[in-house]
Scaffold this motif. Structure first.
Motif, short mmCIF file in Angstrom:
data_model
loop_
_atom_site.label_atom_id
_atom_site.label_comp_id
_atom_site.label_asym_id
_atom_site.label_seq_id
_atom_site.Cartn_x
_atom_site.Cartn_y
_atom_site.Cartn_z
N MET A 8 -3.35 5.20 1.32
CA MET A 8 -2.14 6.68 1.04
C MET A 8 -3.42 8.10 2.07
N SER A 18 -11.53 6.99 6.39
CA SER A 18 -11.16 5.97 7.12
C SER A 18 -10.91 5.79 8.36
N GLY A 19 -11.34 4.74 8.83
CA GLY A 19 -11.34 5.09 10.25
C GLY A 19 -9.66 3.48 10.71
N VAL A 77 -8.03 16.25 -4.04
CA VAL A 77 -6.82 16.50 -2.92
C VAL A 77 -5.32 16.05 -3.16
N GLY A 94 -5.45 6.29 -5.01
CA GLY A 94 -4.28 6.16 -4.16
C GLY A 94 -2.82 5.25 -3.96
N ALA A 95 -3.36 4.46 -3.11
CA ALA A 95 -2.83 2.84 -3.26
C ALA A 95 -4.14 2.06 -4.30
N GLY A 96 -5.64 2.65 -4.21
CA GLY A 96 -6.03 0.96 -4.65
C GLY A 96 -6.23 0.70 -3.93
N THR A 97 -6.59 0.78 -2.75
CA THR A 97 -6.27 -0.15 -1.55
C THR A 97 -8.76 -0.78 -0.99
N SER A 98 -9.22 0.57 -1.75
CA SER A 98 -10.38 0.81 -1.45
C SER A 98 -11.37 -0.65 -1.56
N ASN A 142 -7.40 7.97 2.69
CA ASN A 142 -7.95 8.26 3.83
C ASN A 142 -8.83 9.50 3.81
N PRO A 160 -9.69 9.42 -9.35
CA PRO A 160 -8.77 9.51 -8.80
C PRO A 160 -8.24 7.78 -8.05
N SER A 214 -6.11 -1.09 8.95
CA SER A 214 -5.15 -2.31 8.39
C SER A 214 -5.09 -1.97 7.19
N SER A 215 -5.23 -1.47 6.60
CA SER A 215 -4.60 -1.19 5.32
C SER A 215 -2.94 -0.23 5.24
C1 LIG Z 1 -7.17 -5.06 3.52
C2 LIG Z 1 -7.38 -4.70 4.09
C3 LIG Z 1 -7.22 -3.23 4.95
C4 LIG Z 1 -8.56 -2.65 4.98
N1 LIG Z 1 -8.50 -1.68 6.35
C5 LIG Z 1 -9.98 -0.79 6.26
C6 LIG Z 1 -9.85 -0.37 8.44
O1 LIG Z 1 -9.25 -1.07 8.21
N2 LIG Z 1 -10.36 1.14 7.74
C7 LIG Z 1 -10.75 1.64 7.14
O2 LIG Z 1 -10.96 2.36 7.13
N3 LIG Z 1 -10.42 0.83 6.11
C8 LIG Z 1 -9.88 -0.04 5.02
N4 LIG Z 1 -9.83 -0.44 4.18
C9 LIG Z 1 -10.38 0.45 2.59
C10 LIG Z 1 -9.03 1.07 2.87
O3 LIG Z 1 -7.97 0.83 1.93
C11 LIG Z 1 -9.37 2.50 2.73
O4 LIG Z 1 -10.15 2.91 1.85
C12 LIG Z 1 -8.39 3.63 2.41
O5 LIG Z 1 -8.42 4.78 2.62
C13 LIG Z 1 -8.15 3.32 0.59
O6 LIG Z 1 -6.99 4.12 0.62
P1 LIG Z 1 -6.19 4.01 -0.78
O7 LIG Z 1 -5.01 5.25 -0.86
O8 LIG Z 1 -6.09 2.48 -1.00
O9 LIG Z 1 -7.26 4.41 -1.21
P2 LIG Z 1 -7.94 4.31 -3.19
O10 LIG Z 1 -8.72 3.40 -2.94
O11 LIG Z 1 -7.11 4.67 -4.10
O12 LIG Z 1 -9.18 5.51 -3.54
C14 LIG Z 1 -10.48 4.83 -2.28
C15 LIG Z 1 -11.05 6.13 -3.27
O13 LIG Z 1 -10.54 7.55 -2.24
C16 LIG Z 1 -10.57 8.44 -4.61
N5 LIG Z 1 -9.37 8.62 -3.59
C17 LIG Z 1 -7.79 8.82 -3.54
N6 LIG Z 1 -6.60 9.60 -3.50
C18 LIG Z 1 -7.74 10.88 -3.82
C19 LIG Z 1 -7.47 11.84 -4.27
N7 LIG Z 1 -5.97 12.27 -3.48
N8 LIG Z 1 -8.53 12.79 -4.17
C20 LIG Z 1 -9.18 12.96 -4.27
N9 LIG Z 1 -10.20 11.65 -3.95
C21 LIG Z 1 -9.19 10.21 -3.51
C22 LIG Z 1 -10.61 7.56 -4.93
O14 LIG Z 1 -11.38 7.13 -6.61
C23 LIG Z 1 -11.24 6.75 -4.37
O15 LIG Z 1 -12.55 6.69 -4.28
C24 LIG Z 1 -8.51 -1.69 3.88
C25 LIG Z 1 -8.68 -2.24 2.77
C26 LIG Z 1 -7.20 -3.15 2.65
C27 LIG Z 1 -7.37 -4.56 0.99
#
Ligand SMILES: Cc1cc2nc3c(=O)[nH]c(=O)nc-3n(C[C@H](O)[C@H](O)[C@H](O)COP(=O)(O)OP(=O)(O)OC[C@H]3O[C@@H](n4cnc5c(N)ncnc54)[C@H](O)[C@@H]3O)c2cc1C
Lengths: 485, 400
Positions: A156, A165-166, A221, A87-91, A160, A85, A150-151
């Motif tokens: 997404m 996420s915090g 989700v 979302g935005a791939g910012t993990s 989160n 799965p 911060s992201s």
């Molecule tokens: C510049 C930068 C700053 C950041 N700052 C913070 C911060 O301040 N605090 C913080 O907590 N994190 C931070 N992050 C980390 C990241 O942004 C978080 O972990 C965010 O929640 C990931 O969201 P995403 O949509 O990119 O999910 P993704 O990276 O795409 O996925 C995250 C995880 O969730 C799973 N997933 C995604 N969508 C679903 C779904 N719909 N159902 C089930 N599983 C799913 C994925 O398989 C993966 O394991 C930061 C990242 C960057 C690049």
């Protein structure tokens, strides 16, 4: 380098047939085709925020509805196909890193806000709505969605939930888990279940709590019911700079000890101050060893009173400078450097690893001293940013991704920091998740029996381990042979 | 069952050994703290009781780090007293249901967490489950395990703290719990707003909770507050903060609520006493032979639920959590229970038969059934945590 499980050769061999089947299930629409399979167009999906690791997937599928998600999962389940799965791939922990034989299930087209209910202070949104998108939707009425990674512009709500996420303001408002009411979850079998809803604390097992932070291991989700909050009348920040990490840490203790819980309490060490100042010219004191950004909320008078009290407390710790914002603009200026921290470090160093351990706050001086020593031993610079109120430490380790030796040292340095966090009573990750990055360190925190139990719980949701495998749990344990990627 | 043979371990190892022995023998255990909530949920089918009352004591308290840890059998008042000494408190404001359950001993930390019991502040600051940051527990195999830790932010591995909180001892025996705590506010005060009916009352509560003033309690008392000469219904809203902020915010809130009814300010002592009563469901006035239900719905659906229960069995009511938590007391009959089930379902919410004489608790589903896919997962989860089915069997549902 991280090891990924051996791809299933029979799945790789069936690639075309699988892509064709997925196209039938998710034909796509106005936003584009539903399935991506051309190697060049798979490139954007081969990594996430942890860019050191790359692996193109078998295919990417982009459903636009819960029904399509369910159809894809049902098909993958019946055919033994792994699913990642996304979302935005910012993990930052490689949580969304693909596998060669896996279908990436991208949720970004589930981007509708389904309901906003101000009277009951909640919103129902699809998983691909961005974190900031929720606040943007409701801020006109004075409301906001509290967790603010911060992201937040990109990440997404589904991601989160995946990572729990915090953000900088979770000292007062909590993390994702504390701001959810319900999710719609699709199981690996393709069954759609509603968990929670618009009400608090439904009777029965806390599935919502278990799923939050489960990193895509238990289900996908597709909808999230979040709490929205009415914003305070206003907020303002101050800056306090000190001669040592110890003194700044003592000031943090004194503030909390006074009964004040600021909405944010951010700590930066000397390298972080310098990097941010060079980048943002926020007027940070370059002669300080440590700096705090402290934000409070309330009416103008309340802000004045609280900031006055905090100023008095900080004054007892021989500060190098104290700067209380008088206006919202001055407040923004104080935050400017901190908010640009990642970009700032990126300018100094071609690459950096953002670590994410948590420590008991009292251990901060000791931990920063040890990190300083390790930095010298590994020959790599590090800047430390710390959510001081809740003990969440973000060391940014600077390295050169083109130099394999530098990469190796950066990874080893990072692992040492996280092991240290566990040793002093903390944990491997406060908000970024385990992903692939910290997977093999899980034994530093958990016993074999504890890991076995967690793995068995995953199996209760996903008996064949098709959902985001090779993450969270040490790979050696996985029921599949391993290889180097 | 109260007469059943009791095992009273003094250490975590003894708990583990007792559970392991029970699992080996296939002999179920009823897990208890001080047994204050024995009349809650379904009667447990077990010949023996495992009491945690012997595992007591605060094991770690770091006021500056906002964490406290204690063994599961520690009485809640002991923890509250230790916190008060440092000017702190339990964020979720857990209730004291001794009155409601006719118990003498105070609740233990373990029982309160296992039942996820939160008070009025839940609406603003989260439930018990939101503040459990670490647990030690014994699973149904007799293995000790941990989840979380002693830091405020932790996403390492699956969150079993949340899974066990509210699981009523059916997935593991909690032996030690670490909680996030906060400074207790310097002051508090309330507004009591006389409203024409429950729907108007919930509108007032929603307005307060939707204001920027940080309302930390929002309840609706259908019978009013006789001790202050206020006839019902009365909407009650609380502010907790530094004294100067409480004064300021109550003033602003009063202005904002003016369209909803005349507001009487309650000063600190009166406000505290009244919220303690709301927390403990005293205004519900449940008679000993009656059943007590809790229905959780969206706050604006609270008045409809209340009206349905009044019409069905003349329920006596108390609404908390902005109107979203409907307490109801009435005859302990299957018909009354069925009315609660229906009202919760129609409002899209959840219900709990909170307290009842044993025949009713044994005869009905005390909480909503789960949809089949989730029920299947639940069975597998139970099998992982307690393969021999020895932990509190039948307490939540038949088989759980
Ligand atoms: C510049 C930068 C700053 C950041 N700052 C913070 C911060 O301040 N605090 C913080 O907590 N994190 C931070 N992050 C980390 C990241 O942004 C978080 O972990 C965010 O929640 C990931 O969201 P995403 O949509 O990119 O999910 P993704 O990276 O795409 O996925 C995250 C995880 O969730 C799973 N997933 C995604 N969508 C679903 C779904 N719909 N159902 C089930 N599983 C799913 C994925 O398989 C993966 O394991 C930061 C990242 C960057 C690049």
């Amino acid at each position: 380098m991280v090891r990924l499980p051996e791809p299933k050769t029979e799945i790789l061999a069936r690639r075309e047939e699988i892509v064709a089947a997925l196209r039938r299930l998710v034909p796509g629409g106005p936003l584009g085709e539903g399935v991506i399979s051309e190697p060049l167009r798979l490139r954007p999906y081969e990594t996430d925020g942890l860019t050191a690791y790359r692996q193109p997937p078998l295919a990417v599928v982009l459903p636009s509805s819960t029904e399509e998600v369910a159809a894809v999962l049902r098909y993958c389940h019946e055919n033994g196909i792994r699913v990642v799965p996304r979302g935005a791939g910012t993990s930052l922990s490689g949580g969304a890193l693909p596998l060669a034989d896996a279908v990436v299930l991208g949720l970004m087209r589930l981007n509708r806000i389904l309901e906003v209910d101000y009277a009951n202070r909640l919103a129902v949104v699809e998983a691909g709505v961005t974190n900031l998108g929720i606040t943007r939707e409701v801020e006109g009425e004075g409301f906001f969605y509290a967790p603010d990674p911060s992201s937040q512009l990109a990440c997404m709500i589904g991601g989160n939930v995946g990572m729990n996420s915090g953000g900088a303001h979770c000292l007062k408002y909590g993390v994702t888990a504390n701001n959810l009411l319900g999710v719609k979850l699709v199981t690996i079998e393709g069954e759609v279940v509603e968990i929670g809803g618009g009400h608090l604390d439904p009777a029965g097992y806390d599935w919502l709590g278990l799923i939050t932070g489960s990193e895509g291991q238990l289900g996908v989700v597709t909808e999230v019911t979040v709490r929205i909050l009415r914003a305070a009348e206003g907020a303002r920040a101050m800056l306090a700079a000190f001669r040592s990490n110890e003194v700044a840490g003592a000031a943090v203790d004194a503030i909390i000890g006074s009964g004040i819980i600021p909405v944010a309490l951010e700590f930066m060490d000397r390298p972080a101050i310098h990097a941010c100042e060079a980048f943002a010219q926020a007027g940070y004191p370059l002669d300080a060893e440590a700096m705090l950004i402290i934000e409070v909320e309330g009416s103008e008078e309340e802000q004045d009173r609280l900031l006055g009290r905090i100023r008095e407390i900080c004054a007892r710790f021989d500060p190098i400078s104290l700067r209380v914002a008088q206006t919202a603009e001055e407040s923004l200026a104080i935050w400017k450097g901190r908010k640009g921290a990642f970009g700032a470090v990126g300018r100094i160093s071609p690459d950096y690893l953002c670590m994410d351990g948590t420590i008991p706050t009292g251990e901060l001086p000791h931990v920063l001293r040890r990190i300083g020593e390790m930095s010298r031993d590994y020959g790599l610079q590090v800047a430390n940013i710390f959510h001081a109120g809740d003990g969440n430490l973000h060391p940014l380790i600077m390295f050169d991704a083109n130099d394999p030796e530098s990469v190796r040292r950066a990874e080893a340095f990072g692992a040492d920091i996280l092991t240290l966090c566990v040793e002093v009573g903390g944990c491997l990750t406060g908000e970024h998740g385990v992903g692939v990055e910290k997977r093999d360190l899980m034994r530093a925190q958990f016993t074999e029996a504890e890991l076995r139990q967690q793995r068995a719980l995953k199996s209760a949701f996903d008996p064949q381990w098709l959902l985001n495998p090779a993450k969270v749990f040490p790979l050696e344990d996985a029921p599949v042979p391993a290889r180097a990627a | 069952m109260s007469g059943a043979e009791a095992i009273a371990p003094a250490t975590e190892e003894e708990v583990a050994a007792a559970v392991a022995a029970a699992a080996a023998a296939g002999e179920p255990l009823a897990i208890e703290g001080n047994a204050t909530k024995r009349a809650m949920l379904r009667p447990v089918q077990a010949a023996r009781r495992l009491t945690l009352a012997g595992l007591t004591g605060i094991t770690l308290y770091r006021p500056q780090e906002l964490v406290i840890a204690a063994r599961a059998g520690t009485p809640l008042p002991e923890i509250e007293a230790a916190l008060a000494e440092k000017g702190q408190h339990l964020i979720a404001e857990p209730p004291d249901f001794r009155g409601l359950f006719g118990a003498e001993a105070p609740a233990t930390l373990g029982g309160t967490v296992a039942a996820n019991l939160s008070g009025p502040r839940r609406i603003a600051s989260g439930a018990m489950r939101d503040h459990v940051i670490g647990i030690r527990a014994v699973n149904g195999r007799g293995e000790v395990f941990r989840s979380g830790g002693r830091v405020l932010k932790n996403v390492t591995g699956l969150d079993l703290c949340k899974l066990l909180t509210g699981a009523h001892g059916t997935l593991g025996v909690l032996t030690e719990i670490t909680l996030k705590v906060l400074p207790a506010p310097e002051a508090s005060g309330s507004l009591a707003v006389r409203v024409p009916d429950l729907a108007a009352g919930v509108r007032a509560l929603c307005a307060g909770l939707g204001s920027p003033y940080g309302v930390s309690g929002a309840a609706l008392l259908p019978e009013g507050v006789p001790e202050h000469g206020l006839a019902g219904p009365v909407a009650l809203l609380r502010i907790e903060d530094f004294a100067d902020s409480v004064a300021y915010r109550l003033g602003r809130l009063r202005g904002e609520l003016a369209p909803h009814g005349a507001a009487t300010p309650l000063e600190e002592a009166a406000s505290r006493a009244l919220w303690r009563a709301v927390r403990d469901a005293v205004p519900l006035g449940a008679a000993p032979e009656e059943a007590v239900w809790r229905v959780s719905v969206r706050p604006t659906a609270g008045p409809d639920v209340a009206a349905a229960l009044r019409a069905a069995f003349g329920a006596r009511l108390l609404l908390d959590w902005g109107g979203g938590l409907v307490w109801a007391a009435g005859p302990a009959t299957a018909e009354a229970h069925e009315a609660v089930v229906r009202a919760a379902r129609e409002a899209g919410g959840s219900f709990l038969l909170f307290r009842a004489p044993e025949p009713l608790r044994a005869a009905v589903a005390v909480m909503p059934e789960e949809p089949p896919p989730l029920a299947a997962i639940a069975r597998r989860v139970k099998a992982v945590m307690d393969p021999a089915g020895v932990l509190n069997p039948g307490r939540m549902r038949a088989g759980f």
